[in-house]
Design an enzyme around this catalytic site. Structure first.
Site, PDB file in Angstrom:
ATOM      1  N   TYR A  66      74.697 -43.327  36.025  1.00  0.00           N
ATOM      2  CA  TYR A  66      75.643 -42.778  34.851  1.00  0.00           C
ATOM      3  C   TYR A  66      75.070 -41.904  33.879  1.00  0.00           C
ATOM      4  O   TYR A  66      75.658 -40.853  33.796  1.00  0.00           O
ATOM      5  CB  TYR A  66      76.470 -43.984  34.203  1.00  0.00           C
ATOM      6  CG  TYR A  66      77.412 -43.529  33.329  1.00  0.00           C
ATOM      7  CD1 TYR A  66      78.435 -42.940  33.803  1.00  0.00           C
ATOM      8  CD2 TYR A  66      77.276 -43.652  32.056  1.00  0.00           C
ATOM      9  CE1 TYR A  66      79.651 -42.509  32.736  1.00  0.00           C
ATOM     10  CE2 TYR A  66      78.215 -43.248  31.138  1.00  0.00           C
ATOM     11  CZ  TYR A  66      79.341 -42.990  31.332  1.00  0.00           C
ATOM     12  OH  TYR A  66      80.438 -42.278  30.547  1.00  0.00           O
ATOM     13  N   SER A 109      78.556 -37.859  27.632  1.00  0.00           N
ATOM     14  CA  SER A 109      78.637 -39.254  27.000  1.00  0.00           C
ATOM     15  C   SER A 109      77.142 -39.173  26.004  1.00  0.00           C
ATOM     16  O   SER A 109      76.407 -38.545  26.315  1.00  0.00           O
ATOM     17  CB  SER A 109      78.223 -40.355  28.064  1.00  0.00           C
ATOM     18  OG  SER A 109      78.184 -41.593  27.572  1.00  0.00           O
TER      19      SER A 109
END
Ligand SMILES: NC(=O)c1ccc[n+]([C@@H]2O[C@H](COP(=O)([O-])OP(=O)(O)OC[C@H]3O[C@@H](n4cnc5c(N)ncnc54)[C@H](O)[C@@H]3O)[C@@H](O)[C@H]2O)c1
Length: 251
Positions: free
Chosen positions: A152, A139
């Site tokens: 995350y 990501s």
């Protein structure tokens, strides 16, 4: 384009969003795909949308034995494996101080352990099939600081690091390992984030306005990158992090 004719692929977390789009694109390009998700009904729905030959396997990527069995499915049914897409992931909002230990475990289990197990079991099968491609979903959270996504971001950063390490470890076995770093992609995940706001539509518009190109990235744009990484056209792309973010990290 039929760059993947004859290839055998597995996609995890394939019942929704980016995983679904990757399944549809790989199948369109001629691959046979094992559609796996912890949500079997979602996987079944994607199978009915995909053309070509598919199998459905309910798999929790956080469970090593389930991932081993998933890889075994491709090998037993199709005689080998060429492409592994470690896509399954979950997110949690929070900073390092207010994220609970339970949420930390949950995100690390699915994102990092899931990717580790995917590589641990798929790489030998791909090697024994004559080589192929592993694609991990990282990501932009691995590349820039994003507010309220501490754990995350840690998981996605670790996925980037293990991608590079695995790429070097397995290059001589003919296994290429790469990752994709998407920006904000329009999937059900975004719906869950905006649902927490008083005016979800306004939150959606604001999120899009923050993108340099003024809109969300489409799941199909991530799928196009995955198909490229899966194909022989990317033969010299090894240990790379392919950013598909509408310009977010260019700022
Ligand atoms: N949407 C974004 O903006 C974005 C941005 C960057 C990276 N990503 C990454 O892309 C991947 C897919 O995200 P998405 O937006 O399509 O999410 P999504 O929530 O739409 O889909 C995720 C899928 O994973 C499945 N899943 C959840 N836990 C699982 C488990 N333990 N085992 C197997 N499957 C499981 C879910 O059932 C679901 O079908 C994730 O790894 C995510 O971190 C997404």
């Amino acid at each position: 384009m039929e760059r993947l004719r004859g290839k055998r692929a597995i996609v995890t977390g394939a019942g929704s969003g980016i995983g679904r789009a990757i399944v549809l694109r790989l199948a369109e390009e001629g691959a046979r795909v094992v559609i796996s998700d912890v949500d079997e009904e979602a996987a079944t729905n994607v199978a009915s949308e995909a053309g070509g030959e598919t199998l459905i396997r309910k798999t929790d990527v956080a469970d090593s034995s389930e991932v081993e069995a998933l890889v075994g499915t491709a090998v037993e049914e199709w005689g080998g494996l060429d492409i592994m897409v470690n896509n399954a992931g979950i997110g949690v909002a929070g900073t390092t101080t207010n994220t609970s230990e339970e949420d930390y475990e949950r995100v690390m289990d699915v994102c990092l352990r899931g990717t580790f197990f995917g590589m641990k079991h798929a790489i030998p099968a791909i090697r024994d099939s004559g080589g192929g491609s592993v694609i991990n979903l990282s990501s932009v959270a691995a590349l820039v600081g994003i507010a309220d996504r501490a754990v995350y971001s840690a998981a996605k950063g670790a996925i980037l690091a293990i991608t590079r390490a695995a790429a070097i470890d397995h290059v001589e076995e003919g296994v290429r390992v790469n990752c994709i770093a998407p920006g904000t992609v329009d999937t059900p995940w975004i719906g869950r984030i905006t649902a927490g706001y008083d005016d979800p539509e306004e939150a959606r518009r604001n999120m899009q306005a923050r993108q340099p190109h003024g809109r969300f990235v489409a799941p199909e744009e991530i799928a196009a990158m995955a198909a490229y990484l899966a194909s022989d056209e990317s033969a010299s792309v090894i240990g790379a992090c392919m950013v598909v973010d509408g310009g977010v990290t260019a700022r």
